[in-house]
Design an enzyme around this catalytic site. Structure first.
Site, PDB file in Angstrom:
ATOM      1  N   SER A 147       0.853  -1.188   0.000  1.00 39.91           N
ATOM      2  CA  SER A 147       0.000   0.000   0.000  1.00 39.91           C
ATOM      3  C   SER A 147       0.887   1.235   0.000  1.00 39.91           C
ATOM      4  CB  SER A 147      -0.855  -0.012   1.264  1.00 39.91           C
ATOM      5  OG  SER A 147      -1.423   1.258   1.504  1.00 39.91           O
ATOM      6  N   TYR A 185      -1.218   0.254  10.298  1.00 38.17           N
ATOM      7  CA  TYR A 185      -1.389  -0.516   9.050  1.00 38.17           C
ATOM      8  C   TYR A 185      -0.178  -0.294   8.143  1.00 38.17           C
ATOM      9  CZ  TYR A 185      -3.321  -1.321   4.299  1.00 38.17           C
ATOM     10  OH  TYR A 185      -3.535  -1.718   3.013  1.00 38.17           O
ATOM     11  N   LYS A 230       2.695  -2.932   6.400  1.00 31.64           N
ATOM     12  CA  LYS A 230       2.993  -3.023   4.961  1.00 31.64           C
ATOM     13  C   LYS A 230       4.462  -2.667   4.691  1.00 31.64           C
ATOM     14  CE  LYS A 230      -1.068  -4.242   3.251  1.00 31.64           C
ATOM     15  NZ  LYS A 230      -1.268  -5.561   2.613  1.00 31.64           N
TER      16      LYS A 230
HETATM   17  N1  LIG Z   1      -8.763  -1.056  -1.044  1.00 33.64           N
HETATM   18  C1  LIG Z   1      -7.730  -0.205  -1.128  1.00 33.64           C
HETATM   19  O1  LIG Z   1      -7.902   1.008  -1.359  1.00 33.64           O
HETATM   20  C2  LIG Z   1      -6.328  -0.720  -0.940  1.00 33.64           C
HETATM   21  C3  LIG Z   1      -5.262   0.179  -1.122  1.00 33.64           C
HETATM   22  C4  LIG Z   1      -3.959  -0.287  -0.971  1.00 33.64           C
HETATM   23  C5  LIG Z   1      -3.732  -1.615  -0.662  1.00 33.64           C
HETATM   24  N2  LIG Z   1      -4.782  -2.476  -0.478  1.00 33.64           N
HETATM   25  C6  LIG Z   1      -4.470  -3.869  -0.165  1.00 33.64           C
HETATM   26  O2  LIG Z   1      -5.150  -4.708  -1.097  1.00 33.64           O
HETATM   27  C7  LIG Z   1      -5.379  -6.004  -0.492  1.00 33.64           C
HETATM   28  C8  LIG Z   1      -6.842  -6.394  -0.671  1.00 33.64           C
HETATM   29  O3  LIG Z   1      -7.640  -5.447   0.007  1.00 33.64           O
HETATM   30  P1  LIG Z   1      -9.158  -5.165  -0.406  1.00 33.64           P
HETATM   31  O4  LIG Z   1      -9.308  -3.707  -0.411  1.00 33.64           O
HETATM   32  O5  LIG Z   1      -9.535  -5.979  -1.583  1.00 33.64           O
HETATM   33  O6  LIG Z   1      -9.889  -5.702   0.936  1.00 33.64           O
HETATM   34  P2  LIG Z   1     -11.240  -6.495   1.173  1.00 33.64           P
HETATM   35  O7  LIG Z   1     -12.267  -6.174   0.129  1.00 33.64           O
HETATM   36  O8  LIG Z   1     -11.585  -6.249   2.600  1.00 33.64           O
HETATM   37  O9  LIG Z   1     -10.834  -8.024   0.947  1.00 33.64           O
HETATM   38  C9  LIG Z   1      -9.952  -8.663   1.833  1.00 33.64           C
HETATM   39  C10 LIG Z   1      -9.925 -10.144   1.520  1.00 33.64           C
HETATM   40  O10 LIG Z   1      -9.042 -10.781   2.439  1.00 33.64           O
HETATM   41  C11 LIG Z   1      -9.765 -11.734   3.230  1.00 33.64           C
HETATM   42  N3  LIG Z   1      -9.190 -11.689   4.588  1.00 33.64           N
HETATM   43  C12 LIG Z   1      -9.056 -10.595   5.375  1.00 33.64           C
HETATM   44  N4  LIG Z   1      -8.501 -10.933   6.540  1.00 33.64           N
HETATM   45  C13 LIG Z   1      -8.266 -12.271   6.485  1.00 33.64           C
HETATM   46  C14 LIG Z   1      -7.728 -13.204   7.389  1.00 33.64           C
HETATM   47  N5  LIG Z   1      -7.288 -12.836   8.596  1.00 33.64           N
HETATM   48  N6  LIG Z   1      -7.635 -14.493   7.019  1.00 33.64           N
HETATM   49  C15 LIG Z   1      -8.058 -14.878   5.789  1.00 33.64           C
HETATM   50  N7  LIG Z   1      -8.584 -14.048   4.889  1.00 33.64           N
HETATM   51  C16 LIG Z   1      -8.701 -12.756   5.241  1.00 33.64           C
HETATM   52  C17 LIG Z   1     -11.226 -11.288   3.130  1.00 33.64           C
HETATM   53  O11 LIG Z   1     -12.150 -12.337   3.320  1.00 33.64           O
HETATM   54  P3  LIG Z   1     -12.801 -12.652   4.802  1.00 33.64           P
HETATM   55  O12 LIG Z   1     -13.105 -11.323   5.435  1.00 33.64           O
HETATM   56  O13 LIG Z   1     -14.008 -13.484   4.505  1.00 33.64           O
HETATM   57  O14 LIG Z   1     -11.736 -13.397   5.518  1.00 33.64           O
HETATM   58  C18 LIG Z   1     -11.273 -10.811   1.678  1.00 33.64           C
HETATM   59  O15 LIG Z   1     -11.365 -11.905   0.799  1.00 33.64           O
HETATM   60  C19 LIG Z   1      -4.935  -5.871   0.971  1.00 33.64           C
HETATM   61  O16 LIG Z   1      -3.626  -6.394   1.107  1.00 33.64           O
HETATM   62  C20 LIG Z   1      -4.930  -4.368   1.202  1.00 33.64           C
HETATM   63  O17 LIG Z   1      -4.036  -4.008   2.226  1.00 33.64           O
HETATM   64  C21 LIG Z   1      -6.063  -2.062  -0.623  1.00 33.64           C
END
Ligand SMILES: NC(=O)c1ccc[n+]([C@@H]2O[C@H](COP(=O)([O-])OP(=O)(O)OC[C@H]3O[C@@H](n4cnc5c(N)ncnc54)[C@H](OP(=O)(O)O)[C@@H]3O)[C@@H](O)[C@H]2O)c1
Length: 242
Positions: A140, A153, A157
């Protein structure tokens, strides 16, 4: 080896970015191991991916659970091996000022965002070595910028980034590659959790990163190992220099 026999493991693939990455791999004929805690959401994702993927093995559970991680690696082995490991699952762990941060929450945040990916990389290494595979760790911009409220957070990262770069250097002669991908802001559940009650409809859906994933999975892993990419910055051919 034909592309149809390739295998990828994507953590957190039940929704959001992980599901977009899994879709890209499925379109390319990979067999998939996917993870997430919500059984129904993971089953729905698996059913959708099966339309394109050669095979899909959903593994339900928390990535901090050693039995869950072992089951993911076993599933990959049963599918024939492992070409791509994507450490995508992550938690936000709350946004707020450091001086009011409940420091014991680190005992959850670091195991989820740093410990579990590292153990998965360790467990996956024999399979990845056999196929000269690629590790993709999702980071991130909070890892590199000092955004007020995002310190805990961002610290996880930043730790993941250093471990990834170090691992890439350690593996240079082993044929296994590791890269970092910053996906940029996306309209997902995690992002909404960071801005509770706010309208985040100006952020793009995670599908915006699909062209990047198609490009990444066309690259020779050894030519890109150790690099950090910004998935929404196509103008710079996605490469963000350290
Ligand atoms: N969204 C943004 O703006 C953004 C920006 C920069 C980086 N990121 C990064 O992108 C990645 C994906 O994020 P996202 O935005 O797509 O988030 P999200 O929609 O909340 O999806 C997270 C996924 O991870 C699973 N998960 C979370 N905690 C878990 C755990 N402890 N064990 C197993 N599975 C787990 C969730 O399923 P369950 O809850 O069912 O377990 C879900 O499938 C992350 O690494 C995040 O840090 C996101």
């Amino acid at each position: 080896m034909t592309e149809s026999t390739r295998v990828a493991l994507v953590t957190g693939a039940s929704r959001g970015l992980g599901l977009v990455i899994a879709r890209t791999l499925a379109e390319r004929g990979y067999s998939l191991v996917i993870g997430g805690r919500d059984r129904d959401a993971l089953a729905a994702a698996a059913a959708e991916l099966l339309g394109a993927a050669a095979a899909v093995r959903p593994v339900v559970g928390d990535i901090t659970d050693g039995a869950v991680r072992a089951a993911m690696i076993d599933a990959a082995r049963q599918l024939g091996g492992l070409d791509v490991l994507v450490n995508n699952a992550s938690e936000l762990g709350g946004v707020g000022p450091l001086l009011r941060y409940d420091v014991p929450r680190f005992s959850r945040l670091f195991p989820v965002n740093v410990g579990a990916p590292l153990v998965l990389m360790q467990l996956a290494m024999p399979l990845l070595t056999a196929r000269r595979g690629l590790i993709v760790n999702i980071t991130s911009d909070a890892a590199t910028a000092a955004y007020p409220g995002w310190g805990p957070y961002g610290a996880t990262k930043a730790a993941l980034e250093l471990l990834t770069r170090t691992l890439a250097a350690e593996l240079r002669d082993e044929g296994v590659s590791a890269v970092l991908v910053d996906p940029g802001d996306m309209r997902t559940r995690m992002h909404q959790d960071a801005f509770p009650g706010e309208d985040i409809s100006d952020r793009p859906l995670p599908d915006v990163t699909a062209p990047f994933w198609r490009w990444l999975f066309d690259q020779n892993p050894e030519a890109i190992s150790g690099q950090r990419f910004a998935a929404q910055r196509e103008g710079a051919r996605w490469l963000q220099l350290a």
